[in-house]
Write a protein that holds these residues in place. Structure first.
Motif, PDB file in Angstrom:
ATOM      1  N   LEU A 513       0.872  -1.316   0.258  1.00  0.00           N
ATOM      2  CA  LEU A 513       0.250  -0.340   0.055  1.00  0.00           C
ATOM      3  C   LEU A 513       1.158   1.228  -0.321  1.00  0.00           C
ATOM      4  N   TYR A 514       0.682   2.631  -1.434  1.00  0.00           N
ATOM      5  CA  TYR A 514       1.524   3.376  -1.236  1.00  0.00           C
ATOM      6  C   TYR A 514       0.514   5.042  -1.075  1.00  0.00           C
ATOM      7  N   GLY A 515       1.328   6.031  -0.122  1.00  0.00           N
ATOM      8  CA  GLY A 515      -0.001   6.966  -0.351  1.00  0.00           C
ATOM      9  C   GLY A 515       1.036   7.513   0.752  1.00  0.00           C
ATOM     10  N   HIS A 516       2.017   7.520   1.870  1.00  0.00           N
ATOM     11  CA  HIS A 516       2.446   7.882   2.417  1.00  0.00           C
ATOM     12  C   HIS A 516       3.384   9.314   2.051  1.00  0.00           C
ATOM     13  N   MET A 517       3.851  10.236   2.230  1.00  0.00           N
ATOM     14  CA  MET A 517       4.921  10.525   1.303  1.00  0.00           C
ATOM     15  C   MET A 517       6.236  10.745   2.636  1.00  0.00           C
ATOM     16  N   HIS A 518       6.183   9.975   3.817  1.00  0.00           N
ATOM     17  CA  HIS A 518       7.743  10.200   4.765  1.00  0.00           C
ATOM     18  C   HIS A 518       7.199   8.647   5.555  1.00  0.00           C
ATOM     19  N   SER A 519       8.598   8.621   5.940  1.00  0.00           N
ATOM     20  CA  SER A 519       8.564   7.206   6.571  1.00  0.00           C
ATOM     21  C   SER A 519       7.232   6.923   7.600  1.00  0.00           C
ATOM     22  N   ILE A 520       6.761   5.941   7.304  1.00  0.00           N
ATOM     23  CA  ILE A 520       5.528   5.423   8.231  1.00  0.00           C
ATOM     24  C   ILE A 520       6.387   4.351   9.672  1.00  0.00           C
ATOM     25  N   ASN A 521       5.596   5.341  10.694  1.00  0.00           N
ATOM     26  CA  ASN A 521       6.110   5.275  11.867  1.00  0.00           C
ATOM     27  C   ASN A 521       5.393   3.457  12.790  1.00  0.00           C
ATOM     28  N   ASP A 522       4.333   3.525  12.336  1.00  0.00           N
ATOM     29  CA  ASP A 522       3.900   2.416  12.844  1.00  0.00           C
ATOM     30  C   ASP A 522       2.383   2.656  12.128  1.00  0.00           C
ATOM     31  N   ALA A 523       1.571   1.076  12.197  1.00  0.00           N
ATOM     32  CA  ALA A 523       0.425   1.017  11.504  1.00  0.00           C
ATOM     33  C   ALA A 523      -0.377   0.043  13.022  1.00  0.00           C
ATOM     34  N   THR A 524      -1.867  -0.721  12.483  1.00  0.00           N
ATOM     35  CA  THR A 524      -2.624  -1.537  13.261  1.00  0.00           C
ATOM     36  C   THR A 524      -3.648  -2.047  12.378  1.00  0.00           C
ATOM     37  N   PHE A 525      -3.617  -2.730  12.976  1.00  0.00           N
ATOM     38  CA  PHE A 525      -5.591  -3.377  12.208  1.00  0.00           C
ATOM     39  C   PHE A 525      -6.846  -2.789  13.735  1.00  0.00           C
ATOM     40  N   THR A 526      -8.037  -2.272  12.802  1.00  0.00           N
ATOM     41  CA  THR A 526      -9.635  -2.834  13.864  1.00  0.00           C
ATOM     42  C   THR A 526      -9.571  -3.743  14.916  1.00  0.00           C
ATOM     43  N   PRO A 527     -10.112  -3.812  15.713  1.00  0.00           N
ATOM     44  CA  PRO A 527     -10.360  -5.288  16.528  1.00  0.00           C
ATOM     45  C   PRO A 527     -10.663  -5.954  15.552  1.00  0.00           C
ATOM     46  N   ARG A 528     -12.259  -5.440  15.140  1.00  0.00           N
ATOM     47  CA  ARG A 528     -12.773  -6.683  13.488  1.00  0.00           C
ATOM     48  C   ARG A 528     -11.577  -7.023  12.522  1.00  0.00           C
ATOM     49  N   GLY A 529     -10.587  -5.989  12.111  1.00  0.00           N
ATOM     50  CA  GLY A 529      -9.733  -6.600  11.412  1.00  0.00           C
ATOM     51  C   GLY A 529      -9.898  -5.524   9.557  1.00  0.00           C
ATOM     52  N   HIS A 530     -11.038  -4.739   9.394  1.00  0.00           N
ATOM     53  CA  HIS A 530     -11.623  -4.256   8.209  1.00  0.00           C
ATOM     54  C   HIS A 530     -11.260  -3.127   8.198  1.00  0.00           C
ATOM     55  N   ILE A 531     -10.195  -2.151   9.238  1.00  0.00           N
ATOM     56  CA  ILE A 531      -9.634  -0.741   8.934  1.00  0.00           C
ATOM     57  C   ILE A 531      -7.679  -1.092   9.095  1.00  0.00           C
ATOM     58  N   ILE A 532      -7.423  -0.388   8.278  1.00  0.00           N
ATOM     59  CA  ILE A 532      -5.806  -0.563   8.617  1.00  0.00           C
ATOM     60  C   ILE A 532      -5.354   1.651   8.952  1.00  0.00           C
ATOM     61  N   ALA A 533      -4.888   1.914  10.308  1.00  0.00           N
ATOM     62  CA  ALA A 533      -4.028   2.553  10.330  1.00  0.00           C
ATOM     63  C   ALA A 533      -2.625   2.869  10.709  1.00  0.00           C
ATOM     64  N   SER A 534      -2.946   3.767  10.022  1.00  0.00           N
ATOM     65  CA  SER A 534      -1.026   4.266   9.779  1.00  0.00           C
ATOM     66  C   SER A 534      -0.966   6.130  10.263  1.00  0.00           C
ATOM     67  N   CYS A 535       1.077   5.679  10.505  1.00  0.00           N
ATOM     68  CA  CYS A 535       1.160   7.414  10.621  1.00  0.00           C
ATOM     69  C   CYS A 535       2.572   7.451  10.431  1.00  0.00           C
ATOM     70  N   SER A 537       6.260   9.993   9.266  1.00  0.00           N
ATOM     71  CA  SER A 537       6.942  11.090  10.650  1.00  0.00           C
ATOM     72  C   SER A 537       6.420  12.920  10.449  1.00  0.00           C
ATOM     73  N   CYS A 538       5.703  12.792   9.225  1.00  0.00           N
ATOM     74  CA  CYS A 538       5.340  14.201   9.451  1.00  0.00           C
ATOM     75  C   CYS A 538       3.597  14.490   9.910  1.00  0.00           C
ATOM     76  N   GLY A 539       3.280  13.961  10.562  1.00  0.00           N
ATOM     77  CA  GLY A 539       2.251  13.288  11.958  1.00  0.00           C
ATOM     78  C   GLY A 539       0.510  13.317  10.825  1.00  0.00           C
ATOM     79  N   VAL A 540       1.023  12.313   9.649  1.00  0.00           N
ATOM     80  CA  VAL A 540       0.318  12.350   9.040  1.00  0.00           C
ATOM     81  C   VAL A 540      -1.115  11.270   9.076  1.00  0.00           C
ATOM     82  N   THR A 541      -2.105  10.512   9.215  1.00  0.00           N
ATOM     83  CA  THR A 541      -2.214   9.572   9.841  1.00  0.00           C
ATOM     84  C   THR A 541      -3.384   9.147   8.676  1.00  0.00           C
ATOM     85  N   LYS A 542      -3.574   7.939   7.679  1.00  0.00           N
ATOM     86  CA  LYS A 542      -4.654   7.270   7.157  1.00  0.00           C
ATOM     87  C   LYS A 542      -5.158   5.930   7.732  1.00  0.00           C
ATOM     88  N   LEU A 543      -6.030   6.362   6.896  1.00  0.00           N
ATOM     89  CA  LEU A 543      -6.442   4.342   7.018  1.00  0.00           C
ATOM     90  C   LEU A 543      -7.224   3.977   5.666  1.00  0.00           C
TER      91      LEU A 543
END
Length: 628
Positions: A513-535, A537-543
């Protein structure tokens, strides 16, 4: 009047001018008298009818006279001194004084003048009579004044002229050198101008080539878009096929178990003969057969334990047979956003890097850069257990699904497993070449995954105590790793600005999956697993939508970096720990963002409690803060 005085002849021009005599006539008279042995001055009058055409300038001095006899010498000297004083007063009015130079005395002035003019006889006469008077005591040197030191000033001026000539020569040399440097600089300027023109021409050529390549690439975009759509459709079809296969295997397993109970003697081997080949056909590209092992465990548990000590563990195909601990996190409790700082636990001397909450008990585990991990009781925050063993900072920790074991990753390139009941290290995994950033337990509890600065991730078998698989594909540091709830799917985030989804059984990357413009520091699933969250190094969080593998929304709370993201148990609220010490809470339904301000410095980690009533965050000041 001069013959009556009987005073020796003096060549001083002042005296000559005072007496109104002509130097030429005085010289001839002095020579005649010298032949007779005596020196007298005679006055000679030159008429207009003289044959000499030279015109003499008459200098009138009515006030000057020399007394006769040696007795009147003192008076003559006094008169000369008075006239010298008057002359000095007049000169002070018209002539600038010398630069603090001591002028010459009268005798030195006279001697210097006679020597310069070559009048040696007059000089000898003057010196003999002068020193005779000094010996007799008639003349006192202190009574005589000084004459302006014109000659000394002339010598100084000549010296200044020489120095100025030297300076002029030096300046000429400097000017020549400056001229040479100017010519050299002009040549370099011309060279750089030509080089600049050449670079500009090359740049224009590259721009034209780039435009041509863009146009050429644009012609491929429709084809690439179609291929991407086909690729996504195939991935979706593959996922659905895998789910159908797992369901079919589960149904066959249940059918086989039912048949064994009905005919234990006759149908024991027959289901195995019918089912195993189908399982082998399906699982051949993914790993060894799992159906046979599952049936072998059911047949003889004691034999299975012995085999597990000597053989590798198998990834389960039927995750429902395992304790469903992760899915129990999903509850229907309402989302909470109005957290307030309740307590501060000072646990570490250095920054806190990770916090995890026990799945069943009111305790949490924190690890820090002081090489320690601690078990803390809630809500008081008392330390129940401290773990020692790592030789460098701890980066992450993860609890076993049962909650009785702990996995920690460290900058010393190792992953350690700990028994929480005793607090001792039971296993150490070594294989990474650089610091290990993250670790995660598999839902079965038989595998641990780790990600490292060496751009790789590894899957470790707890039973066989070895690395089962190494995941290659990222081009930069792999900053986080996490298992999809109750599955064999892994999610990694990297400094190469990408997320990757892996099959833990084969070690292959299924999707990036591509979309971040900077280094990705962390990524996780929702408890159900149908959504991924990532943040990043410039404070951008993507779902991201994990089912479609497409981005949903992007939230920019920068420019401070986002260090970690975590969902609450309802999967509705997302928390982000920011580099400026603020905890951002995002309500996924309303889209509202709330801020929790309490950390004095950077916030490194954030996690929710099981019921969502509390939130815990760790900062660079070594404290863990509880929000209620």
């Amino acid at each position: 009047m001069a013959s009556q005085q009987g005073v020796p002849t003096s060549p001083l021009r002042v005296l000559e001018e005072a007496l109104g005599m002509n130097l030429t006539a005085a010289g001839e008279t002095a020579d005649a008298v010298a032949a007779e042995g005596a020196y007298y001055l005679e006055q000679v009058t030159i008429t207009e009818a003289s044959e000499d055409d030279y015109e003499y300038e008459e200098i009138a001095d009515d006030n000057f006279s020399i007394p006769e006899g040696e007795e009147d010498l003192a008076k003559a000297i006094q008169i000369v001194q008075e006239q010298a004083t008057d002359t000095q007063i007049l000169e002070e009015k018209t002539v600038l004084p010398s630069n603090n130079l001591a002028p010459e005395v009268i005798e030195d002035f006279l001697c210097n003048f006679l020597i310069k003019m070559g009048m040696t006889r007059t000089l000898d006469c003057f010196q003999s009579e002068w020193y005779e008077l000094i010996q007799k005591g008639v003349t006192e040197l202190k009574d005589f004044g000084n004459v302006p030191d014109v000659y000394t000033q002339n010598m100084l001026l000549e010296s200044d002229i020489k120095n100025l000539k030297k300076d002029l020569k030096h300046y000429k040399q400097a000017a020549d050198k400056a001229r040479e440097d100017l010519l050299k600089t002009q040549k370099e300027r011309d060279f750089h101008r030509m080089h600049h023109k050449r670079i500009v021409q090359e740049k224009n050529k590259l721009i034209n080539d780039l435009k041509g390549l863009k146009l050429h690439y644009a012609s491929y975009e429709p084809t690439i878009r179609v291929l991407h759509e086909k690729h996504h459709a195939l991935l979706k079809q593959k996922m659905l096929t895998s789910l159908q296969r797992d369901k079919a295997v589960e149904q066959i397993s249940r059918h086989s178990a039912t048949s064994r109970h009905m005919e234990p003697q006759q149908s024991y081997h027959s289901p195995e003969i019918r089912v195993v080949p189908s399982c082998e056909k399906e699982n051949t590209p993914e790993g060894p057969p799992q159906k046979g092992l599952h049936e072998a465990k059911e047949q003889n548990k004691s034999k299975t334990k012995i085999k597990n000590n000597t053989k590798d563990s198998e990834f389960p195909t039927d995750m429902k047979s395992n304790p469903n601990l992760y899915l129990c996190k999903e509850n229907n409790c309402p989302a909470k956003l109005d957290y307030k700082l309740n307590n501060i636990f000072r646990l570490h001397e250095l920054p806190v890097s990770c916090i995890v909450v026990h799945p069943c008990k009111d305790i949490l585990v924190s690890c820090g850069e002081d090489h320690l991990w601690k078990v803390v009781g809630l809500p008081r925050g008392n330390v129940l257990l401290t773990g020692f063993g790592h030789t460098d900072w701890l980066s992450n920790c993860c609890l076993h699904p049962s909650g009785n074991k702990l996995a920690t990753s460290s900058g010393d390139t190792t992953v350690k497993l700990w028994d929480l009941s005793k607090g001792n290290c039971i296993l150490t995994f070594e294989g990474h070449y650089h610091a290990v950033w993250s670790c995660a337990w598999h839902s079965s509890g038989d595998f641990v995954a780790s990600s490292s600065l060496d751009t790789t991730s590894k899957i470790w078998d707890v039973n066989s105590e070895r690395c089962r698989c190494t995941l290659y594909g990222h081009k930069d540091s792999v900053n986080s790793i996490e298992f999809f709830p109750c599955s064999n799917t892994l999610l990694t985030s990297s400094a190469d600005k990408s997320l990757s989804v892996w099959d833990a059984r084969t070690g292959k990357c299924e999707q990036s999956l591509y979309g971040h413009m900077h280094s990705i520091n962390d990524a996780t699933f929702t408890p159900r697993g149908h959504i991924i969250a990532s943040c990043d190094s410039c404070g951008v969080t993507k779902l991201w939508d994990f089912r479609k593998l497409l981005p949903i929304v992007s939230i920019d709370v920068g420019p401070s970096p986002g260090n970690e993201v975590n969902f609450d148990s309802s999967g509705r609220v997302l928390a982000q720990a920011s580099g400026n010490g603020v905890i951002h809470l995002l309500d996924l339904k309303s889209g509202q963002i709330h801020k929790l301000v309490g950390h004095e410095n950077e916030a490194h980690t954030v996690v929710f409690s099981r019921d969502g009533e509390n939130l815990f965050s760790g900062g660079s000041d070594g404290t863990v803060r509880m929000w209620s």
